[in-house]
Write an enzyme that holds these catalytic residues in place. Structure first.
Site, PDB file in Angstrom:
ATOM      1  CB  CYS A 128      68.626  -2.816-121.728  1.00 47.10           C
ATOM      2  SG  CYS A 128      69.364  -4.460-121.557  1.00 47.10           S
ATOM      3  CD  GLU A 131      69.639   5.745-120.640  1.00 53.19           C
ATOM      4  OE1 GLU A 131      70.050   6.881-120.309  1.00 53.19           O
ATOM      5  OE2 GLU A 131      69.536   5.360-121.814  1.00 53.19           O
ATOM      6  N   GLY A 135      64.880   6.759-114.825  1.00 49.30           N
ATOM      7  CA  GLY A 135      64.108   5.568-114.490  1.00 49.30           C
ATOM      8  C   GLY A 135      62.734   5.677-115.109  1.00 49.30           C
ATOM      9  CD1 TRP A 162      67.145   0.981-112.265  1.00 43.64           C
ATOM     10  CD2 TRP A 162      67.945  -0.492-110.785  1.00 43.64           C
ATOM     11  NE1 TRP A 162      67.614   1.680-111.188  1.00 43.64           N
ATOM     12  CE2 TRP A 162      68.105   0.812-110.259  1.00 43.64           C
ATOM     13  CE3 TRP A 162      68.380  -1.596-110.033  1.00 43.64           C
ATOM     14  CZ2 TRP A 162      68.689   1.044-109.021  1.00 43.64           C
ATOM     15  CZ3 TRP A 162      68.957  -1.359-108.802  1.00 43.64           C
ATOM     16  CH2 TRP A 162      69.099  -0.061-108.308  1.00 43.64           C
ATOM     17  NE  ARG A 292      52.848 -19.599 -81.542  1.00 47.28           N
ATOM     18  CZ  ARG A 292      54.071 -19.927 -81.157  1.00 47.28           C
ATOM     19  NH1 ARG A 292      54.600 -21.079 -81.552  1.00 47.28           N
ATOM     20  NH2 ARG A 292      54.773 -19.126 -80.399  1.00 47.28           N
ATOM     21  N   GLY A 364      54.073 -12.887 -85.714  1.00 47.89           N
ATOM     22  CA  GLY A 364      54.833 -12.315 -84.615  1.00 47.89           C
ATOM     23  C   GLY A 364      56.334 -12.432 -84.836  1.00 47.89           C
ATOM     24  N   GLY A 365      57.054 -12.781 -83.799  1.00 48.49           N
ATOM     25  CA  GLY A 365      58.504 -12.907 -83.908  1.00 48.49           C
ATOM     26  C   GLY A 365      58.920 -13.927 -84.945  1.00 48.49           C
ATOM     27  CD  GLU A 388      57.471  -4.549-116.065  1.00 49.39           C
ATOM     28  OE1 GLU A 388      56.642  -4.090-116.866  1.00 49.39           O
ATOM     29  OE2 GLU A 388      57.781  -5.736-116.033  1.00 49.39           O
ATOM     30  CB  THR A 390      57.072   4.256-108.739  1.00 48.39           C
ATOM     31  OG1 THR A 390      56.588   5.474-109.343  1.00 48.39           O
ATOM     32  CG2 THR A 390      58.579   4.156-108.938  1.00 48.39           C
TER      33      THR A 390
END
Length: 408
Positions: A128, A131, A135, A162, A292, A364-365, A388, A390
């Site tokens: 932890c 905060e 961050g 987080w 495909r 694709g879709g 951890e 950015t």
């Protein structure tokens, strides 16, 4: 000191294949379900513990691999299986690294086993640090730890956010401010044992990706800890704070920060996770493009698709090289003179985000639906340019290291 090599030895290949089998047979079939449920996947972690994959012994063996490749190799295979489940299995590791790198021998021997438990009684741990208003800016941390000398106890108050496994963990490792005037130099890390009054789970976050990993706030309200729960011990802390005060007075260099050291040690590991996600998405896209058929020929016959796949594979291999180099350097005791740890995390995280997006495009879709896993992989990959450190923070670390200029 082992020489740097890209060739895994026989033992490493055996471990890799064993983890790959678990990822293929246990993790992948369960991935979509736990992503939808957004709950900690205790059955999957328990199965990992049953076979010895989730255990202190296993991670210790990989951590002390003289080549440095044990951990990144294991991470890549697990996160090839699934990122959310992978983080549930490995999330304890950040807290374990915090104790291993900053704790006394007695603390290491006492608390590491309690972070993992055993195959019949699985435990997890949480680190932890972040905060709500601090961050990446650790100097803005507000959680306070005040020493009660009469009782030899530390009293912690504040809110962490987080936190992977936060609130449901057996053991929490909490970073707190002990001397506000020193900023980031005035931090210390504490072990919060199971069942300690005053620690509770705050908000549980519903996330875009890595949904099988539990992420929550941790609230500390008058948490009292025995003096021996200060990582490293009070004598070591007092010495470090005295040096920091002297450097502040004389304008000297910064001193060691335990939280930042924990993140720095773990960055190649996080990079390896991102490589696993990218590789998984690439393999799905390659298979899809080869099987495909559109306009009477396989999709891969289209040069635009083939070139995308070539770029994807190239970036993945380059990311792995950076991760393995940084991991080997850390194990060999070689300093990160160009922030090689941050380089590996930066490039691998950006690669995972880009490659999973390209995989969706190739499908694709279909790539946009949950019938195919690349949609989930893309959501999972997004966090690797955020947590951890950015991508912007990684670039800042690299720029400061290579220039020796305090760039802001």
């Amino acid at each position: 000191m082992a020489e740097f090599t890209m060739e895994l030895n026989e033992d490493q290949r055996g471990v890799r294949d064993w983890i790959h089998g678990f990822a293929a047979e246990v993790m992948r079939p369960a991935a979509a379900e736990w992503d939808e449920r957004e709950e900690f996947p205790w059955p999957v972690v328990q199965e990992a513990a049953r076979i010895g994959l989730y255990s202190l012994d296993f991670y210790a063996q990989q951590f002390f691999d003289p080549t440095g490749l044990g951990i990144p190799m294991a991470m890549e295979e697990l996160f090839w299986g699934d990122a959310g489940l992978g983080l549930a299995i490995t999330g304890t590791g950040l807290a374990a690294i915090g104790v291993l790198t900053n704790g006394t021998e007695e603390q290491i021997g006492t608390w590491l086993p309690q972070m993992y438990g055993d195959a019949t009684d699985v435990k997890i741990a949480a680190f932890c640090s972040s905060e709500p208003d601090a961050g990446s800016d650790v100097s803005a941390m507000r959680t306070r730890a005040v020493y009660d000398e009469a009782k030899d106890e530390w009293v912690l108050n504040g809110t962490k956010t987080w936190a992977t496994n936060g609130g449901i963990a057996n053991v929490h490792v909490v970073v707190a401010v002990v001397d506000p005037e020193l900023g980031a130099r005035g931090h210390a890390s504490f072990i919060v044992p199971p069942g300690t009054p005053g620690l509770s789970q705050g908000q549980k976050f519903k996330k875009h990706g890595i949904r099988a990993s539990h992420t929550a706030e941790v609230v500390l309200d008058g948490v009292r800890l025995p003096g021996h729960c200060l990582l490293g011990g009070k004598d070591k802390l007092d010495e470090r704070l005295a040096r920091a005060r002297e450097r502040v007075r004389t304008g000297g260099a910064r001193t060691h920060n335990a939280a930042m050291a924990t993140f720095e040690a773990s960055r190649p590991t996080v990079g390896a996770q991102a490589v696993g996600i990218a590789r998984a998405a690439y393999e799905v896209a390659l298979d899809y493009a080869q099987t495909r058929v559109q306009f009477g020929r396989p999709v891969i016959d289209n040069q635009g698709v083939a070139f995308q796949l070539a770029d994807m594979r190239t970036r993945i291999d380059a990311a792995r090289l950076l991760v393995w180099r940084a991991s080997w350097m850390a194990t060999a005791g070689k300093p990160f003179t160009a922030a090689e740890g941050s380089m590996s995390k930066l490039f691998a995280g950006e690669t995972a985000k880009a490659v999973t997006a390209q995989a969706m495009q190739i499908l694709g879709g279909n790539g946009y639906t949950r019938e195919y896993p690349v949609e989930r992989m893309h959501r999972d990959a997004a966090i690797y340019t955020v947590f951890e450190g950015t991508s912007e923070i990684q670039r800042l670390v690299i720029a400061r290291t290579i220039s020796d200029v305090p760039i802001r």
